[in-house]
Design an enzyme around this catalytic site. Structure first.
Site, PDB file in Angstrom:
ATOM      1  N   PRO A 170      16.256   3.017  13.738  1.00 51.39           N
ATOM      2  CA  PRO A 170      14.662   2.980  12.844  1.00 51.39           C
ATOM      3  C   PRO A 170      14.512   1.524  13.953  1.00 51.39           C
ATOM      4  O   PRO A 170      14.396   0.575  13.691  1.00 51.39           O
ATOM      5  CB  PRO A 170      13.871   3.241  11.852  1.00 51.39           C
ATOM      6  CG  PRO A 170      15.645   3.373  11.129  1.00 51.39           C
ATOM      7  CD  PRO A 170      16.577   2.333  12.271  1.00 51.39           C
ATOM      8  N   ARG A 210       0.757  -1.286  -0.093  1.00 52.39           N
ATOM      9  CA  ARG A 210       0.059   0.337  -0.117  1.00 52.39           C
ATOM     10  C   ARG A 210       0.650   1.359  -0.093  1.00 52.39           C
ATOM     11  O   ARG A 210       0.250   1.790  -0.651  1.00 52.39           O
ATOM     12  CB  ARG A 210      -0.940  -0.218   1.129  1.00 52.39           C
ATOM     13  CG  ARG A 210      -2.146   1.285   1.017  1.00 52.39           C
ATOM     14  CD  ARG A 210      -2.582   1.170   1.737  1.00 52.39           C
ATOM     15  NE  ARG A 210      -4.165   1.818   2.180  1.00 52.39           N
ATOM     16  CZ  ARG A 210      -4.407   3.000   2.231  1.00 52.39           C
ATOM     17  NH1 ARG A 210      -3.638   3.808   2.851  1.00 52.39           N
ATOM     18  NH2 ARG A 210      -4.832   4.153   1.935  1.00 52.39           N
ATOM     19  N   ARG A 239      -3.992  10.843   7.116  1.00 49.06           N
ATOM     20  CA  ARG A 239      -2.302  11.672   6.565  1.00 49.06           C
ATOM     21  C   ARG A 239      -1.685  12.661   6.230  1.00 49.06           C
ATOM     22  O   ARG A 239      -1.227  13.432   5.976  1.00 49.06           O
ATOM     23  CB  ARG A 239      -1.430  10.084   6.373  1.00 49.06           C
ATOM     24  CG  ARG A 239      -1.266   8.949   6.669  1.00 49.06           C
ATOM     25  CD  ARG A 239      -0.111   7.868   6.185  1.00 49.06           C
ATOM     26  NE  ARG A 239      -0.106   6.556   6.737  1.00 49.06           N
ATOM     27  CZ  ARG A 239      -1.303   5.585   6.920  1.00 49.06           C
ATOM     28  NH1 ARG A 239      -2.540   6.343   5.785  1.00 49.06           N
ATOM     29  NH2 ARG A 239      -0.941   4.737   7.590  1.00 49.06           N
ATOM     30  N   HIS A 271       9.059  -5.179  15.028  1.00 44.48           N
ATOM     31  CA  HIS A 271       9.589  -6.160  14.617  1.00 44.48           C
ATOM     32  C   HIS A 271      10.901  -6.023  15.375  1.00 44.48           C
ATOM     33  O   HIS A 271      11.571  -6.657  14.972  1.00 44.48           O
ATOM     34  CB  HIS A 271       9.388  -5.949  12.887  1.00 44.48           C
ATOM     35  CG  HIS A 271      10.211  -7.311  12.005  1.00 44.48           C
ATOM     36  ND1 HIS A 271       9.452  -7.480  11.241  1.00 44.48           N
ATOM     37  CD2 HIS A 271      10.982  -8.122  12.318  1.00 44.48           C
ATOM     38  CE1 HIS A 271      10.523  -8.479  10.696  1.00 44.48           C
ATOM     39  NE2 HIS A 271      10.876  -8.814  11.863  1.00 44.48           N
ATOM     40  N   ASP A 306      10.020  -0.747  15.517  1.00 43.69           N
ATOM     41  CA  ASP A 306       8.993  -0.506  15.459  1.00 43.69           C
ATOM     42  C   ASP A 306       8.823  -2.442  15.642  1.00 43.69           C
ATOM     43  O   ASP A 306       9.950  -2.334  16.283  1.00 43.69           O
ATOM     44  CB  ASP A 306       8.805  -0.724  13.783  1.00 43.69           C
ATOM     45  CG  ASP A 306       9.307  -1.627  12.973  1.00 43.69           C
ATOM     46  OD1 ASP A 306       9.819  -2.554  14.023  1.00 43.69           O
ATOM     47  OD2 ASP A 306       9.334  -1.812  12.098  1.00 43.69           O
ATOM     48  N   LYS A 356      10.253   7.378  15.305  1.00 48.23           N
ATOM     49  CA  LYS A 356      10.798   5.772  13.863  1.00 48.23           C
ATOM     50  C   LYS A 356      10.794   6.677  12.628  1.00 48.23           C
ATOM     51  O   LYS A 356      11.840   6.319  11.772  1.00 48.23           O
ATOM     52  CB  LYS A 356       9.397   4.989  14.199  1.00 48.23           C
ATOM     53  CG  LYS A 356       9.711   4.031  12.820  1.00 48.23           C
ATOM     54  CD  LYS A 356       8.773   2.760  12.972  1.00 48.23           C
ATOM     55  CE  LYS A 356       9.758   1.678  11.254  1.00 48.23           C
ATOM     56  NZ  LYS A 356       8.656   1.763  10.337  1.00 48.23           N
TER      57      LYS A 356
END
Length: 363
Positions: A229, A115, A165, A233, A231, A212
């Site tokens: 960065p 996306r 956004r 994960h 997140d 991030k």
């Protein structure tokens, strides 16, 4: 591009194409190198000499960084990097155009790669400049001024599918275009600051830029090599790979070959961070910051680069890095293709770019 760049398109067998710097750049991977050419451009003057385009690609892929030497240093801390060096050989931090990087990662929050790619394609079609080539039409990434000409930025971004956004882009474009004569140069000027924390704070003043996203911009555009960065994960990787192995440093005795090796001066700090991370049950802001500090303590300088290899290896399903090494990904040696499809940058046979990697000719 390991979740860093979203506009490169697969346009043939082992071929990728993207509109960069007012040119359409075409790359072709061979068993030994990567060929490059320009398929078309807006300004014929910018890369009139082929070595200028070669220089830009050298900087974009950061080929002056000796990835092999970095992996050797990281492997002295975490032996698993000896395997990651082979399985993730081509993974590098890109040095991307800063506005493209910022606007792309504003779209990345709570989103997926497919996306994000779709949204950025729509943004470029809306505001960028088309370049026709034998492989189709490609669109440049717009400048801040290109977007600022729109009298209803939020409405346009909403129509393009950016959702909540859209207002971030409208406010960020307004702030950049009204506050700075050349927004791109203002952002690039942040490269000169030696302080990652200062640059991060500056970036977080813009709408849609959280910690991030700011770290992504710092690492992938502004030369802050220790920016990590984080997140969910990466937080999980830090907990899974390092908490137990670092905490084992508290005990005396013979450690196995996969043990973490930390300088005595850092040991107390690293153990403290691992202990704090072990108690984090959810990926809170504080837990993210702890994971980030742990990566920096273990792998600085270039902690951000080390994180990219770990992230890429995890995405490849290489949670157990003792698995057999895959064939290397080759990205570093770049040569001009001798027969461009259309409107090429003039090239000479034999010119190449090589990464600084003493043990491997290609990354």
């Amino acid at each position: 591009m390991c979740g860093q760049a979203f506009r490169w398109k697969a346009t043939g067998e082992r071929e990728w194409t993207c509109a960069l710097w007012d040119n359409v750049i075409d790359l072709k991977q061979t068993p030994e190198t990567v060929l490059y050419r320009s398929l078309g451009h807006i300004s014929a003057d910018r890369f009139k000499k082929p070595e200028l385009l070669a220089d830009e690609l050298q900087k974009y892929f950061q080929l002056d960084e000796d990835l092999g030497a970095l992996c050797d240093r990281w492997a002295s801390v975490d032996p698993d990097f000896a395997i990651l060096r082979q399985t993730q050989l081509g993974v590098r931090a890109l040095r991307q155009p800063v506005v493209e990087n910022m606007f792309t990662f504003i779209a990345s929050s709570n989103n997926n790669i497919k996306r994000i790619t779709m949204l950025i394609d729509k943004l470029c079609r809306q505001y960028g400049h088309p370049i026709d080539t034998a492989k189709g039409t490609f669109y440049t990434f717009p400048t801040v001024r290109d977007i600022a000409e729109d009298k209803d930025i939020e409405g346009t971004f909403t129509r393009l599918g950016f959702g909540y956004r859209a207002k971030y882009y409208a406010k960020t474009v307004e702030r950049l275009s009204t506050g700075h004569e050349c927004p791109e140069q203002f952002l690039l000027g942040l490269r000169a600051s030696p302080s990652w924390e200062h640059v991060k704070a500056q970036l977080m003043q813009f709408n849609g830029v959280g910690p991030k996203v700011a770290d992504c911009i710092c690492l992938m555009s502004l030369d802050k090599i220790d920016a990590v960065p984080v997140d969910t994960h990466i937080w999980q990787i830090a907990k899974r790979r390092y908490v137990d192995r670092v905490l084992a440093l508290r005990f005396d005795g013979v450690l196995n070959s996969q043990a973490i090796q930390v300088a005595e001066s850092k040991r107390e700090s690293v153990i403290g961070l691992a202990r704090e991370l072990s108690m984090a049950k959810a990926p809170t802001t504080k837990a993210y910051e702890t994971a980030q500090k742990l990566f920096v303590e273990l792998f600085s300088p270039h902690a951000g680069w080390a994180q990219l290899l770990l992230f890429s290896g995890d995405l490849d399903g290489s949670k157990d890095t003792k698995k057999s090494a895959k064939q290397p990904k080759r990205k570093a040696n770049i040569k001009p293709a001798t027969k461009p499809d259309r409107d090429p940058v003039e090239t000479k046979d034999g010119m190449s770019l090589r990464s600084k990697n003493k043990r491997n000719k290609a990354d």
